[in-house]
Design a protein around this motif. Structure first.
Motif, PDB file in Angstrom:
ATOM      1  N   GLY A  58       0.842  -1.190   0.000  1.00  0.00           N
ATOM      2  CA  GLY A  58       0.000   0.000   0.000  1.00  0.00           C
ATOM      3  C   GLY A  58       0.875   1.237   0.000  1.00  0.00           C
ATOM      4  N   ASP A  59       0.673   2.119   0.972  1.00  0.00           N
ATOM      5  CA  ASP A  59       1.435   3.368   1.067  1.00  0.00           C
ATOM      6  C   ASP A  59       2.575   3.286   2.075  1.00  0.00           C
ATOM      7  OD1 ASP A  59      -0.250   4.612  -0.784  1.00  0.00           O
ATOM      8  OD2 ASP A  59      -1.679   5.211   0.772  1.00  0.00           O
ATOM      9  N   ALA A  60       2.859   2.114   2.573  1.00  0.00           N
ATOM     10  CA  ALA A  60       3.896   1.966   3.598  1.00  0.00           C
ATOM     11  C   ALA A  60       4.913   0.912   3.185  1.00  0.00           C
ATOM     12  CB  ALA A  60       3.261   1.579   4.932  1.00  0.00           C
ATOM     13  N   ILE A  61       6.121   1.050   3.713  1.00  0.00           N
ATOM     14  CA  ILE A  61       7.151   0.033   3.535  1.00  0.00           C
ATOM     15  C   ILE A  61       7.000  -1.016   4.641  1.00  0.00           C
ATOM     16  CG2 ILE A  61       9.628  -0.449   3.633  1.00  0.00           C
ATOM     17  CD1 ILE A  61       9.075   0.922   1.114  1.00  0.00           C
ATOM     18  N   ARG A  62       6.939  -2.270   4.214  1.00  0.00           N
ATOM     19  CA  ARG A  62       6.820  -3.375   5.158  1.00  0.00           C
ATOM     20  C   ARG A  62       8.045  -4.282   5.015  1.00  0.00           C
ATOM     21  NH1 ARG A  62       1.752  -7.782   5.280  1.00  0.00           N
ATOM     22  NH2 ARG A  62       2.018  -8.416   7.462  1.00  0.00           N
TER      23      ARG A  62
END
Length: 237
Positions: A12-16
């Motif tokens: 999505g809009d985040a780094i995981r």
């Protein structure tokens, strides 16, 4: 101690973060020989419209190929049945597919662009004495028509001569046909079935992910790159 490989990828809009899988799934499927007209079209495409140097991996026009490929659906169905038997039902149909060509392949990983995916490749060319090599795993897979493989995009890999221990462009002489054509699907790594089949563990380095703005691989906590000739990890400068 073995290296700990961590992929930091966009979710999505985040780094995981996640652990890079050391599982490679492979098999051999009974798929028809591509028709002569299609093989000739591929040869023309590579000779006249592409600059496919030793070690390069390039995209081929899939839409045009499908018009000349009456058994395309049969090939896709064979891969779909195989992935379903491995516990990944309906994943293939929902995944992006592309047609690719390579003349060998320098060692690399693909997690700086495809960290959120695993690759599923179906090779359509005859056996030309090449292996898909995963140096960190000590795994070599001979490539021939019907060879199918699923692997983590963060795992270093290359396509090398069968007698070689690394990639050497000099071994791909211009007068020798070393081209491999293959279909590739991007399987979503966060899909429950894909993650389970590859044994992927998520959120292994959440504090590091908070400070990143691009996908990358870290080896034992340090950003790293792959040596294109040996496949060994090197510290990124």
């Amino acid at each position: 101690m073995p290296d700990i490989l961590t992929s930091h990828f966009w979710s999505g809009d985040a780094i995981r973060s996640r652990r890079v899988s050391d599982i490679v799934l492979s098999g051999s499927l009974d798929v028809p020989v591509p028709p002569v007209r299609l093989l000739a079209d591929w040869e023309r495409e590579i000779a006249s419209r592409m600059v496919l140097e030793p070690g390069d991996v390039e995209t081929m026009p899939l839409a045009r190929a499908r018009m000349r490929w009456p058994d395309y659906s049969r090939c896709v169905q064979a891969v779909s049945d195989w992935t379903s038997a491995l516990g990944m039902p309906a994943v293939l149909a929902a995944s992006d597919v592309a047609l690719m060509a390579c003349c060998g392949a320098r060692y690399h990983h693909d997690a700086e662009q495809y960290g959120s995916a695993a690759f599923c490749n179906l090779f359509m060319s005859q056996d030309k004495g090449l292996d898909l090599h995963f140096p960190s795993l000590g795994r070599r897979i001979p490539l021939s028509r019907g060879t199918v493989v699923i692997f983590d995009t963060g795992q270093p890999h290359g396509v090398i001569q069968r007698h070689s221990s690394g990639f050497d462009a000099a071994e791909f002489a211009p007068d020798r046909d070393c081209t491999q054509i293959f279909l590739t699907w991007e399987l979503p790594i966060e899909n429950t079935h894909v993650a389970h089949a590859l044994g992927v563990t998520f959120d292994t380095a959440p504090s590091t992910s908070l400070h990143l703005d691009a996908e990358q691989i870290r080896v034992n906590g340090e950003q790293a790159i792959v040596c294109p000739d040996s496949g060994r990890w090197c510290r990124a400068d």
